[in-house]
Design an enzyme around this catalytic site. Structure first.
Site, PDB file in Angstrom:
ATOM      1  N   LEU A 233     -63.520  41.391  -8.755  1.00 38.71           N
ATOM      2  CA  LEU A 233     -63.748  40.988 -10.139  1.00 38.71           C
ATOM      3  C   LEU A 233     -63.757  39.481 -10.320  1.00 38.71           C
ATOM      4  CD1 LEU A 233     -61.503  43.666 -11.876  1.00 38.71           C
ATOM      5  CD2 LEU A 233     -63.968  43.754 -11.476  1.00 38.71           C
ATOM      6  N   HIS A 234     -63.129  38.731  -9.401  1.00 37.34           N
ATOM      7  CA  HIS A 234     -63.134  37.275  -9.560  1.00 37.34           C
ATOM      8  C   HIS A 234     -64.531  36.689  -9.365  1.00 37.34           C
ATOM      9  CE1 HIS A 234     -62.591  35.758  -5.137  1.00 37.34           C
ATOM     10  NE2 HIS A 234     -63.336  36.839  -5.176  1.00 37.34           N
ATOM     11  N   GLY A 235     -65.442  37.457  -8.795  1.00 39.39           N
ATOM     12  CA  GLY A 235     -66.816  37.001  -8.623  1.00 39.39           C
ATOM     13  C   GLY A 235     -67.723  37.402  -9.770  1.00 39.39           C
TER      14      GLY A 235
ATOM     15  N   ARG B 208     -64.486  33.823 -12.077  1.00 36.76           N
ATOM     16  CA  ARG B 208     -63.397  32.867 -12.211  1.00 36.76           C
ATOM     17  C   ARG B 208     -62.103  33.492 -11.673  1.00 36.76           C
ATOM     18  NH1 ARG B 208     -62.792  30.553 -16.784  1.00 36.76           N
ATOM     19  NH2 ARG B 208     -64.937  30.898 -17.504  1.00 36.76           N
ATOM     20  N   GLU B 209     -61.145  32.635 -11.351  1.00 36.28           N
ATOM     21  CA  GLU B 209     -59.798  33.103 -11.054  1.00 36.28           C
ATOM     22  C   GLU B 209     -59.049  33.171 -12.381  1.00 36.28           C
ATOM     23  OE1 GLU B 209     -59.222  34.249  -8.212  1.00 36.28           O
ATOM     24  OE2 GLU B 209     -60.860  33.322  -7.086  1.00 36.28           O
TER      25      GLU B 209
END
Length: 359
Positions: A267-269, A323-324
């Site tokens: 999901l961070h991508g 995002r992180e």
């Protein structure tokens, strides 16, 4: 890693700011020296031997003087060792670059050194910041994963690199969860299935279904067919693949409460909108039987900037719309997807496991 970063930060504060800024500005010298040595496969050429620079250069098909200079810079960084003047051998710092060793990160280094991945940082980052778009998309005209679907070489390089993430992080997540509670793992965005195979090799009762894009699944099946590790080869019989775009397509439903959905560094991508859609699809697939959902991601500290997490956060901005996220941001996504955060499992790595149940 955070302890080491703390020491590095402390040391950097002792460096005069002008000199420190020039160090940072020229850090690509170090990156490219490592990239060239990795591309030439110097570590594998050395193996367990100590070789004269002339012999090593001949094996690498380069001129000795240039290779000597590259290796001298890397040795100053702790990568490779000059046993005596002009004679080189591997050391602890270069061993993970060997292609013939377990725990190799060679393909990870090579992925970040590919022109397609370097150019957005070098050529379009400033203009992308002005446009508010990923630098990769600005340069290549399409998002990363859409571009990969048209570039088999990059697709394969990405799959190989993701297969080596364990060499970087280890496998603490294997022991952090009681996998005996589950019978089937649904690995959402699981690429070549390496994490799934690691689990299957440790837990003979488990089966796994890896769900990813059609091009990724095709590359993964090719990689898995060439599996050489006996333990993982035996586990391969309990691993299957399902081709789907997890951002757009419905996911296979859970068949019982013994199923577990596993989303690892997926999901961070993604943008918040895409991440929410994936979580909503997972929730719909898990809810009817009350299956568990495990999300393994970094949780960004909103008060203190972490070098590794901040670096990954910017990498996501360069290459994707992702995002992180902070805990507050994760909880916001989970609530919208009708998933409840039941537990946070800390790991001795940059990520943690968030245990979720559908509402």
């Amino acid at each position: 890693m955070r302890a080491i970063q703390g020491l590095q930060l402390w040391a950097s504060r002792l460096t005069p700011p002008p000199f420190r800024l020039v160090q940072i500005g020229s850090a690509y010298w170090q990156s490219r020296a490592l990239g060239v040595a990795t591309e030439l496969d110097v570590a594998s050429q050395l193996g367990d031997d100590t070789l004269a620079i002339g012999v090593l250069a001949q094996r690498c098909n380069v001129v000795p003087d240039g290779l000597q200079r590259v290796l001298r810079l890397l040795a100053a960084l702790g990568v490779f060792e000059e046993a005596q003047p002009g004679h080189w051998r591997n050391n602890r710092g270069s061993a993970p670059l060997r292609a013939d060793r377990p725990g190799s990160v060679r393909d990870l280094v090579l992925l970040h050194q590919r022109p397609e991945m370097r150019a957005p940082w070098n050529d379009t980052l400033a203009s992308a910041l002005r446009l508010g778009r990923p630098a990769f998309e600005v340069l290549h005209g399409q998002p990363l994963f859409e571009h990969m679907a048209t570039d088999p070489a990059l697709e394969e390089a990405f799959a190989k690199a993701m297969a080596q993430v364990e060499g970087l992080t280890g496998t603490p997540w294997v022991d952090a969860i009681d996998w005996r509670a589950f019978h089937r793992l649904l690995d959402v965005g699981g690429s070549a299935g390496d994490k799934a195979l690691t689990l299957l090799a440790r837990h003979a009762h488990l089966h796994a279904l890896v769900i990813d894009r059609p091009a990724t699944v095709a590359a993964a099946r090719f990689l898995r067919a060439s599996e050489t590790d006996p333990q993982r080869s035996a586990a391969r019989a309990r691993l299957s693949f399902h081709a789907a775009d997890v951002r757009q397509d419905a996911l296979p439903p859970a068949s019982s409460a013994k199923d577990v959905f596993w989303l690892s560094a997926l999901l961070h991508g993604m943008s918040d909108a895409d991440a929410l859609q994936v979580l909503q699809r997972v929730a719909r697939a898990a809810a009817p039987v009350g299956a568990t959902v495990l999300v393994m991601e970094a949780v960004r500290n909103e008060e203190i900037a972490d070098l590794a997490v901040s670096g990954m956060d910017l990498q996501m901005a360069v290459c994707t719309e992702g995002r992180e996220r902070s805990l507050r941001e994760w909880q916001g996504l989970f609530a919208q997807a009708r998933l409840q955060l039941r537990e946070r499992v800390p790991l001795p790595m940059l990520a943690e496991i968030m245990v979720l149940t559908p509402l």
